[in-house]
Design an enzyme around this catalytic site. Sequence first.
Site, PDB file in Angstrom:
ATOM      1  N   SER A 614      99.834  39.524  68.992  1.00 15.94           N
ATOM      2  CA  SER A 614     101.205  39.193  68.642  1.00 15.94           C
ATOM      3  C   SER A 614     101.967  40.469  68.359  1.00 15.94           C
ATOM      4  O   SER A 614     101.377  41.526  68.155  1.00 15.94           O
ATOM      5  CB  SER A 614     101.229  38.307  67.398  1.00 15.94           C
ATOM      6  OG  SER A 614     100.761  39.049  66.299  1.00 15.94           O
ATOM      7  N   ASP A 734     108.128  40.048  54.322  1.00 19.96           N
ATOM      8  CA  ASP A 734     108.291  39.152  55.467  1.00 19.96           C
ATOM      9  C   ASP A 734     107.446  37.894  55.301  1.00 19.96           C
ATOM     10  O   ASP A 734     106.499  37.674  56.043  1.00 19.96           O
ATOM     11  CB  ASP A 734     107.905  39.936  56.743  1.00 19.96           C
ATOM     12  CG  ASP A 734     108.331  39.222  58.017  1.00 19.96           C
ATOM     13  OD1 ASP A 734     109.022  38.192  57.912  1.00 19.96           O
ATOM     14  OD2 ASP A 734     107.960  39.679  59.097  1.00 19.96           O
TER      15      ASP A 734
END
Length: 888
Positions: A614, A734
């Site tokens: 990813s 995040d």
Amino acid sequence: MEFLCLLLYILVAWCLSSSELVGAELQDQDILHAINQELRVPGWGDGNNSDYCNWQGVSCGNNSMVEGLDLSHRNLRGNVTLMSELKALKRLDLSNNNFDGSIPTAFGNLSDLEVLDLTSNKFQGSIPPQLGGLTNLKSLNLSNNVLVGEIPMELQGLEKLQDFQISSNHLSGLIPSWVGNLTNLRLFTAYENRLDGRIPDDLGLISDLQILNLHSNQLEGPIPASIFVPGKLEVLVLTQNNFSGALPKEIGNCKALSSIRIGNNHLVGTIPKTIGNLSSLTYFEADNNNLSGEVVSEFAQCSNLTLLNLASNGFTGTIPQDFGQLMNLQELILSGNSLFGDIPTSILSCKSLNKLDISNNRFNGTIPNEICNISRLQYMLLDQNFITGEIPHEIGNCAKLLELQLGSNILTGGIPPEIGRIRNLQIALNLSFNHLHGPLPPELGKLDKLVSLDVSNNRLSGNIPPELKGMLSLIEVNFSNNLFGGPVPTFVPFQKSPSSSYLGNKGLCGEPLNSSCGDLYDDHKAYHHRVSYRIILAVIGSGLAVFMSVTIVVLLFMIRERQEKVAKDAGIVEDGTNDNPTIIAGTIFVDNLKQAVDLDVVVKATLKDSNKLSSGTFSTVYKAIMPSGVVLSVRRLKSVDKTIIHHQNKMIRELERLSKVCHENLVRPIGYVIYEDVALLLHHYFPNGTLAQLLHESTRKPEYQPDWPSRLSIAIGVAEGLAFLHHVAIIHLDISSGNVLLDANSKPVVAEIEISKLLDPTKGTASISAVAGSFGYIPPEYAYTMQVTAPGNVYSYGVVLLEILTTRLPVDEDFGEGVDLVKWVHSAPVRGETPEQILDAKLSTVSFGWRKEMLAALKVALLCTDNTPAKRPKMKNVVEMLREIKEN
Ligand SMILES: *[C@@H]1O[C@H](CO)[C@@H](O)[C@H](O)[C@H]1NC(C)=O
Ligand SMILES: *[C@@H]1O[C@H](CO)[C@@H](O)[C@H](O)[C@H]1NC(C)=O
Ligand SMILES: *[C@@H]1O[C@H](CO)[C@@H](O)[C@H](O)[C@H]1NC(C)=O
Ligand SMILES: *[C@@H]1O[C@H](CO)[C@@H](O)[C@H](O)[C@H]1NC(C)=O
Ligand SMILES: *[C@@H]1O[C@H](CO)[C@@H](O)[C@H](O)[C@H]1NC(C)=O
Ligand SMILES: *[C@@H]1O[C@H](CO)[C@@H](O)[C@H](O)[C@H]1NC(C)=O
Ligand SMILES: *[C@@H]1O[C@H](CO)[C@@H](O)[C@H](O)[C@H]1NC(C)=O
Ligand SMILES: *[C@@H]1O[C@H](CO)[C@@H](O)[C@H](O)[C@H]1NC(C)=O
Ligand SMILES: *[C@@H]1O[C@H](CO)[C@@H](O)[C@H](O)[C@H]1NC(C)=O
């Protein structure tokens, strides 16, 4: 009875070997016990187990005498003098602990010692001359301590020494010429000290020297030609010293030389043409010197060249046509010289080129129409030259561009609307100080990631198009000294800019200028003010919003990068073309994985796109399968590159600290690797994917949907992880369901924790003023405060909890324009909707008990996502509330 046993043992032992050795053996056991009493070594227990050869980190030879002692990474402190009594010791590794005081002189008695590693402790005082008695020593590593004084001359007795590392201390004095008599030396690093004087010519006597790193000292005089004569040198780092003289032509002898970093010195003369002989050359960095002459075309023969940085020197002439052969070149930095001529079209064949910085020269050609043939270009810095002609319309094809600097040239014509197609443009678009005319194309409004726009000092005319309000990330704007007229559109970044950003125009009016636009416009303005405010609020949650925040982070990086001219040790290697990058540093924190992880294999895994799992805001994740079978997830950090070498030690300390931040719901770093200027963080691989995948990817197969009790457990786990983080004063940057990983038992673990500590290794969490996050999870206040906070984390967690309760995405077009999950849930009562219409009905209708628990959890989620940060609960209260739900 015990006595009898002991007697028997001694007798047997005596029969098997000499009495002297038995004495020594018993002694080693006693010594280890005493060491354990002093240091309390984790893993050695109370030390009553007499089988000391099996104690962690202890290895014995044939006669049960201790030959190896590895106590690295144990967080130890205390008196280490006793270790000098382990007479047979060959390897002593005390690296990465908290030992302080002086290095015991008695270590000099360990005559069999081959490896002594005291790296990364707090050893003070001077290097004991007694260490010169370690005549069998092959590797001496004293780096990263607080040692002072000179390198003692007694060390010249270390004739077998191969690796000699004394970097990152406070050592002073000269590099002794006898180092040249250590003829077995392959590696010598003494960077980040206070050494002065010259590099002794005698270093050229070392026939096998491969790595010489002396950066950040006060060394002076010429770079001696002698060091290139043996021809084995692979890495030469002399950055940030006071070296003068020319680069010797003998450098061409070193066929294996791959990295030359000599920036920030006072070097003069030309680059020797023999540089073309260095077929392995990957980095050449010589910025901030007084080098002159032409940029030699011989560089073109170095087919592996990845970075060429000759900035801030006195080079003249043109860029050699042959540079087009450099297929691996990623950064060409020639700014601050006196180069002229065209931007050679041959450069456009450099397919890997990522950064082209020729700013502040005398280039006097035009911008070639084919400029965007370099498909990877991210930085096009052509400012402060004499570039003529128009900006080609083809500029719109530079899809990857992050920064476009064309200011202070002689560009004519209009601004091509195609610039609006460069959607990646983030850092800056600067067209100032040219001869551009015509209107501002409304298409610029599509640049929704752009942070800084400067079109000042041109002859641009017309209105400032209201479409520019699409530039949602804008912070800095400059329209001054043009022919603009009409009202300044009502848009927070415009009104927040100083009035100097609008001065020198024909007839601009409205805020922030003093001149009002008259009644007509004022009404208009008031209306717009409201609308645009609402647009902004809506946008934060809507499908249009971009990470304002992320771009700020990028901007901060860039600013910092420039400030830290000191840290010039680097360049970006995007996809390694180099098969075997040299690992600068690397460690596995977890003892039982040390054998199982092969750092070279880790590095190689990140060079293959097929291993990519990813790619996120701050990093790209790869899967790496070790020869031992262990599978790792390897996170390759973005944007840290330039400063990483310089802040390496701080970063490593930070990582090691984090590796001790131990909580079952937090992903813990198990190690790191730094090679070239790339940092990799190693973690366990979680084959069960992320919470986002669990919730949103299996919607078509209800049988794979997690039931309510397992969802509640996940919600509690995530909350516990975050509560712990806040407890140790770490704010996550995040939080999203995509950053919650699930282990084999569906236990959640929160990932990407390091990022907050690594963004700025020079500062702690409290001072991170960068804002970031994933879209849909960003608390509304971040847009204004630009500050990451614990209540902001609570908001993001609330969004995750809503996802768990509703099985809805944080952002979904179904919610309607400008409405995200949070707004959709909060406005349900207004719409007159029942809980079943919000909660995932597949779960809430299963049983009365589940429904009750889900409603209670929904209340918690609503509290967490309150618009007012102060009204949100603390993470630890969230844990309590959710636990209560589960227990009742
Ligand atoms: C280990 O030895 C110490 C004395 O050296 C003793 O006090 C302690 O009880 C022993 N522990 C065990 C588990 O035998
Ligand atoms: C240990 O003994 C074996 C044979 O008994 C020998 O081959 C080996 O070299 C010895 N190792 C050391 C370190 O002395
Ligand atoms: C460490 O222990 C030794 C004896 O083993 C002693 O001589 C020395 O003074 C101690 N050092 C410190 C700093 O306490
Ligand atoms: C260790 O070395 C010191 C000198 O550094 C010496 O005085 C002492 O006798 C030595 N000890 C042993 C046990 O050899
Ligand atoms: C110290 O230097 C040696 C030799 O270069 C190296 O093998 C070792 O890994 C270094 N220690 C640390 C903690 O980096
Ligand atoms: C290096 O070794 C040579 C002989 O092996 C000796 O003559 C010379 O003095 C030594 N140099 C230094 C600086 O010690
Ligand atoms: C570098 O050398 C110059 C003279 O060549 C001297 O003035 C200056 O102080 C030196 N700088 C350092 C840091 O030693
Ligand atoms: C340099 O590139 C050549 C191919 O041009 C390659 O064979 C060689 O391995 C490279 N050398 C290094 C050190 O990467
Ligand atoms: C560019 O500058 C160089 C050196 O000043 C000059 O020789 C050349 O004619 C100039 N080229 C153009 C196109 O003006």
